[in-house]
Design a protein around this motif. Structure first.
Motif, PDB file in Angstrom:
ATOM      1  N   ALA A   1       0.841  -1.205   0.000  1.00 32.73           N
ATOM      2  CA  ALA A   1       0.000   0.000   0.000  1.00 32.73           C
ATOM      3  C   ALA A   1       0.874   1.251   0.000  1.00 32.73           C
ATOM      4  CB  ALA A   1      -0.933  -0.023   1.213  1.00 32.73           C
TER       5      ALA A   1
ATOM      6  N   GLY B   1       3.617   3.893  -2.463  1.00 30.85           N
ATOM      7  CA  GLY B   1       3.442   4.806  -3.598  1.00 30.85           C
ATOM      8  C   GLY B   1       3.038   4.095  -4.876  1.00 30.85           C
ATOM      9  N   ALA B   2       3.629   2.937  -5.152  1.00 32.25           N
ATOM     10  CA  ALA B   2       3.319   2.237  -6.396  1.00 32.25           C
ATOM     11  C   ALA B   2       1.859   1.775  -6.405  1.00 32.25           C
ATOM     12  CB  ALA B   2       4.260   1.054  -6.581  1.00 32.25           C
TER      13      ALA B   2
ATOM     14  N   ASN C   1      -1.635  -5.426   3.071  1.00 31.98           N
ATOM     15  CA  ASN C   1      -0.379  -4.760   3.432  1.00 31.98           C
ATOM     16  C   ASN C   1       0.036  -5.162   4.831  1.00 31.98           C
ATOM     17  OD1 ASN C   1       1.739  -3.012   2.603  1.00 31.98           O
ATOM     18  ND2 ASN C   1       0.991  -1.471   4.051  1.00 31.98           N
ATOM     19  N   ARG C   2       1.386  -5.190   5.026  1.00 35.92           N
ATOM     20  CA  ARG C   2       1.969  -5.503   6.328  1.00 35.92           C
ATOM     21  C   ARG C   2       1.405  -4.537   7.366  1.00 35.92           C
ATOM     22  NH1 ARG C   2       8.368  -5.255   5.854  1.00 35.92           N
ATOM     23  NH2 ARG C   2       7.796  -3.081   5.562  1.00 35.92           N
ATOM     24  N   THR C   3       1.433  -3.264   7.070  1.00 37.89           N
ATOM     25  CA  THR C   3       0.820  -2.251   7.940  1.00 37.89           C
ATOM     26  C   THR C   3      -0.620  -2.052   7.439  1.00 37.89           C
ATOM     27  OG1 THR C   3       2.995  -1.206   7.911  1.00 37.89           O
ATOM     28  CG2 THR C   3       1.204   0.041   8.951  1.00 37.89           C
TER      29      THR C   3
ATOM     30  N   LYS D   1      -2.372   1.338   6.538  1.00 34.51           N
ATOM     31  CA  LYS D   1      -2.074   2.000   5.271  1.00 34.51           C
ATOM     32  C   LYS D   1      -2.981   1.478   4.155  1.00 34.51           C
ATOM     33  CE  LYS D   1       2.265   2.605   3.858  1.00 34.51           C
ATOM     34  NZ  LYS D   1       3.724   2.302   3.801  1.00 34.51           N
TER      35      LYS D   1
ATOM     36  N   ALA E   1       3.020  -5.203  -5.395  1.00 39.13           N
ATOM     37  CA  ALA E   1       3.430  -3.789  -5.411  1.00 39.13           C
ATOM     38  C   ALA E   1       4.169  -3.448  -4.123  1.00 39.13           C
ATOM     39  CB  ALA E   1       2.219  -2.887  -5.600  1.00 39.13           C
ATOM     40  N   THR E   2       4.710  -4.485  -3.453  1.00 37.83           N
ATOM     41  CA  THR E   2       5.591  -4.214  -2.311  1.00 37.83           C
ATOM     42  C   THR E   2       7.011  -4.044  -2.861  1.00 37.83           C
ATOM     43  OG1 THR E   2       6.378  -6.466  -1.851  1.00 37.83           O
ATOM     44  CG2 THR E   2       4.241  -5.840  -0.906  1.00 37.83           C
ATOM     45  N   SER E   3       7.910  -3.562  -2.011  1.00 40.29           N
ATOM     46  CA  SER E   3       9.310  -3.491  -2.426  1.00 40.29           C
ATOM     47  C   SER E   3      10.075  -4.704  -1.907  1.00 40.29           C
ATOM     48  CB  SER E   3       9.926  -2.179  -1.928  1.00 40.29           C
ATOM     49  OG  SER E   3       9.635  -2.000  -0.565  1.00 40.29           O
TER      50      SER E   3
ATOM     51  N   ASP F   1      12.741 -10.812  -0.562  1.00 38.29           N
ATOM     52  CA  ASP F   1      11.755 -11.174   0.454  1.00 38.29           C
ATOM     53  C   ASP F   1      10.406 -11.404  -0.218  1.00 38.29           C
ATOM     54  OD1 ASP F   1      11.487 -11.642   3.100  1.00 38.29           O
ATOM     55  OD2 ASP F   1      11.981  -9.598   3.719  1.00 38.29           O
TER      56      ASP F   1
ATOM     57  N   LEU G   1       5.809  -5.793  -9.727  1.00 43.83           N
ATOM     58  CA  LEU G   1       6.190  -4.475 -10.228  1.00 43.83           C
ATOM     59  C   LEU G   1       7.707  -4.319 -10.280  1.00 43.83           C
ATOM     60  CD1 LEU G   1       3.246  -3.765 -10.171  1.00 43.83           C
ATOM     61  CD2 LEU G   1       3.749  -1.761  -8.801  1.00 43.83           C
TER      62      LEU G   1
ATOM     63  N   GLY H   1       8.130  -6.275 -13.795  1.00 43.77           N
ATOM     64  CA  GLY H   1       7.761  -4.896 -14.132  1.00 43.77           C
ATOM     65  C   GLY H   1       8.553  -4.234 -15.248  1.00 43.77           C
TER      66      GLY H   1
ATOM     67  N   LEU I   1       7.671  -0.580 -16.920  1.00 45.08           N
ATOM     68  CA  LEU I   1       8.652   0.512 -16.966  1.00 45.08           C
ATOM     69  C   LEU I   1       8.658   1.155 -18.355  1.00 45.08           C
ATOM     70  CD1 LEU I   1      11.153   1.888 -15.505  1.00 45.08           C
ATOM     71  CD2 LEU I   1      12.517   0.299 -16.873  1.00 45.08           C
TER      72      LEU I   1
HETATM   73  P1  NDP Z   1       7.074   2.159  -1.019  1.00 43.75           P
HETATM   74  O1  NDP Z   1       8.314   2.244  -0.197  1.00 43.75           O
HETATM   75  O2  NDP Z   1       6.212   3.354  -1.176  1.00 43.75           O
HETATM   76  O3  NDP Z   1       6.137   0.999  -0.440  1.00 43.75           O
HETATM   77  C1  NDP Z   1       6.684  -0.243  -0.125  1.00 43.75           C
HETATM   78  C2  NDP Z   1       5.572  -1.246   0.171  1.00 43.75           C
HETATM   79  O4  NDP Z   1       6.152  -2.524   0.293  1.00 43.75           O
HETATM   80  C3  NDP Z   1       4.804  -0.982   1.471  1.00 43.75           C
HETATM   81  O5  NDP Z   1       3.471  -1.357   1.291  1.00 43.75           O
HETATM   82  C4  NDP Z   1       5.535  -1.914   2.465  1.00 43.75           C
HETATM   83  O6  NDP Z   1       4.717  -2.317   3.526  1.00 43.75           O
HETATM   84  C5  NDP Z   1       5.805  -3.092   1.573  1.00 43.75           C
HETATM   85  N1  NDP Z   1       6.918  -3.939   1.986  1.00 43.75           N
HETATM   86  C6  NDP Z   1       8.228  -3.613   1.999  1.00 43.75           C
HETATM   87  N2  NDP Z   1       8.969  -4.673   2.382  1.00 43.75           N
HETATM   88  C7  NDP Z   1       8.094  -5.680   2.630  1.00 43.75           C
HETATM   89  C8  NDP Z   1       8.241  -7.032   3.065  1.00 43.75           C
HETATM   90  N3  NDP Z   1       9.451  -7.556   3.321  1.00 43.75           N
HETATM   91  N4  NDP Z   1       7.134  -7.799   3.191  1.00 43.75           N
HETATM   92  C9  NDP Z   1       5.911  -7.275   2.935  1.00 43.75           C
HETATM   93  N5  NDP Z   1       5.703  -6.002   2.516  1.00 43.75           N
HETATM   94  C10 NDP Z   1       6.786  -5.219   2.372  1.00 43.75           C
HETATM   95  O7  NDP Z   1       7.587   1.595  -2.430  1.00 43.75           O
HETATM   96  P2  NDP Z   1       6.873   1.827  -3.850  1.00 43.75           P
HETATM   97  O8  NDP Z   1       5.431   1.606  -3.662  1.00 43.75           O
HETATM   98  O9  NDP Z   1       7.339   3.091  -4.438  1.00 43.75           O
HETATM   99  O10 NDP Z   1       7.520   0.649  -4.752  1.00 43.75           O
HETATM  100  C11 NDP Z   1       7.087  -0.684  -4.633  1.00 43.75           C
HETATM  101  C12 NDP Z   1       7.718  -1.535  -5.740  1.00 43.75           C
HETATM  102  O11 NDP Z   1       7.232  -1.155  -7.019  1.00 43.75           O
HETATM  103  C13 NDP Z   1       9.251  -1.435  -5.823  1.00 43.75           C
HETATM  104  O12 NDP Z   1       9.749  -2.728  -6.034  1.00 43.75           O
HETATM  105  C14 NDP Z   1       9.475  -0.574  -7.055  1.00 43.75           C
HETATM  106  O13 NDP Z   1      10.711  -0.857  -7.695  1.00 43.75           O
HETATM  107  C15 NDP Z   1       8.310  -1.029  -7.933  1.00 43.75           C
HETATM  108  N6  NDP Z   1       7.923  -0.067  -8.988  1.00 43.75           N
HETATM  109  C16 NDP Z   1       8.049  -0.459 -10.297  1.00 43.75           C
HETATM  110  C17 NDP Z   1       7.683   0.393 -11.315  1.00 43.75           C
HETATM  111  C18 NDP Z   1       7.836  -0.062 -12.733  1.00 43.75           C
HETATM  112  O14 NDP Z   1       7.729   0.769 -13.653  1.00 43.75           O
HETATM  113  N7  NDP Z   1       8.027  -1.340 -12.989  1.00 43.75           N
HETATM  114  C19 NDP Z   1       7.152   1.740 -11.052  1.00 43.75           C
HETATM  115  C20 NDP Z   1       7.015   2.034  -9.630  1.00 43.75           C
HETATM  116  C21 NDP Z   1       7.412   1.158  -8.649  1.00 43.75           C
HETATM  117  P3  NDP Z   1       4.538  -1.393   4.855  1.00 43.75           P
HETATM  118  O15 NDP Z   1       3.596  -0.290   4.469  1.00 43.75           O
HETATM  119  O16 NDP Z   1       3.979  -2.306   5.873  1.00 43.75           O
HETATM  120  O17 NDP Z   1       5.918  -0.889   5.182  1.00 43.75           O
END
Ligand code: NDP
Length: 277
Positions: free
Chosen positions: A131, A133-134, A154-156, A159, A192-194, A200, A218, A242, A246
């Motif tokens: 949940a 930015g992506a 989402n983990r949190t 959000k 859409a997590t990172s 992970d 993504l 993704g 891109l």
């Molecule tokens: P944000 O930092 O805004 O959000 C990260 C999200 O991932 C949060 O929901 C977070 O949960 C969750 N998260 C992180 N680590 C874990 C984990 N170990 N287990 C479970 N959930 C996890 O990142 P973005 O939204 O900006 O980016 C997300 C992904 O999208 C990235 O991999 C980025 O590279 C990719 N992306 C790809 C694009 C493309 O064109 N292909 C364009 C934009 C993004 P919590 O809220 O609980 O912390």
């Protein structure tokens, strides 16, 4: 600056960005005269850097991590999808000197799913993991495709709930904790997590992907991401990453800037071939 039109991507980190190569490819393909650079811009330098870029004659910018929310605040006007997502990845100088903000991530994903990979979204049960930015960028354009339902896990959880509240007027969407997904199944799971960036995997229940279901990460890398590997293990019909998104989000930004729509298939093929070899 030279007599060419100038564009750039701002972000931090930025050295591995494929955007200069993608936009140069599109420029040659459509015979547009432009230059596109990648510039390291940390959040605290964003405002000064953007002002200077446009003051020196720059025509358009892409903004990536961690600048999309700042770009949203900076833009004088926004497209509807950007307004709703609260994140901007594309800034475009307008004829009246104002700066338009758009978010092309979601439409980039939808184009890659539908046009490039024949994955339909209409009437499908869709699970989005994350949940951040992506997620914010992709939810609206996915809703426009009229899926049966969208679940955001989402983990949190808070959000996910906040995000759902902002998009609930557009179509059926619910928030969930990972542990509450047990027993549910989906046609399409979008990561859409990172998490993939640190190798992970979000904790997913068994049998969560329907028969003939598809998965999309993504994140992208030269090798299949951990989520793509997981999807293959589940027997997903398609296990995508993704890279196509891109290229498609870039194509949409290029169209906004230049009024010419580049063809993306050849470039995607080229980038795919490079990571296989
Ligand atoms: P944000 O930092 O805004 O959000 C990260 C999200 O991932 C949060 O929901 C977070 O949960 C969750 N998260 C992180 N680590 C874990 C984990 N170990 N287990 C479970 N959930 C996890 O990142 P973005 O939204 O900006 O980016 C997300 C992904 O999208 C990235 O991999 C980025 O590279 C990719 N992306 C790809 C694009 C493309 O064109 N292909 C364009 C934009 C993004 P919590 O809220 O609980 O912390």
């Amino acid at each position: 600056m030279t007599d060419k039109d100038h564009y750039a991507v701002f972000g931090s980190p930025i050295e591995h960005s494929k955007s200069p190569r993608i936009h140069q490819f599109f420029a040659e393909q459509t015979q547009q005269s432009l230059e596109y650079r990648a510039v390291l811009v940390p959040a605290e330098q964003f405002e000064v850097a953007v002002k200077e870029f446009f003051a020196k004659g720059g025509r358009g910018l892409n903004c990536t991590v961690p600048l999309k929310e700042l770009a949203w605040m900076y833009a004088n006007k926004k497209t509807e999808r950007a307004e709703l997502s609260k994140a901007v990845n594309t800034l475009a100088l307008q004829d009246d000197g104002s700066i338009l903000g758009d978010n092309t991530d979601g439409i980039g994903l939808v184009t890659d799913l539908k046009k490039n990979n024949a994955v339909q979204l209409k009437d499908k049960r869709i699970l989005i993991l994350g949940a951040g930015g992506a997620s914010r960028g992709i939810v609206g354009p996915i809703q426009d495709e009229l899926p049966e339902s969208i679940t955001i896990a989402n983990r949190t959880v808070e959000k996910a709930r906040n995000l759902v509240a902002e998009f609930a007027h557009k179509g059926p969407i619910v928030a969930s904790a990972y542990e509450d997904l047990a027993g549910l199944s989906f046609d399409l799971i979008i990561n859409a997590t990172s998490a993939s960036l640190t190798d992970d995997l979000p904790p997913l229940a068994a049998n969560i992907l329907k028969d003939q279901g598809c998965c999309y990460d993504l994140a992208y890398a030269n090798k299949p991401t951990i989520f793509v590997r997981w999807a293959r293990e589940q027997g997903a019909l398609k296990s995508l990453d993704g890279l196509g998104m891109l290229v498609e989000q870039a194509a949409e930004a290029f169209y906004l800037w230049r009024g010419v729509r580049p063809a993306s298939a050849e470039l995607i093929q080229l980038l795919e071939a490079e990571r296989i070899s």
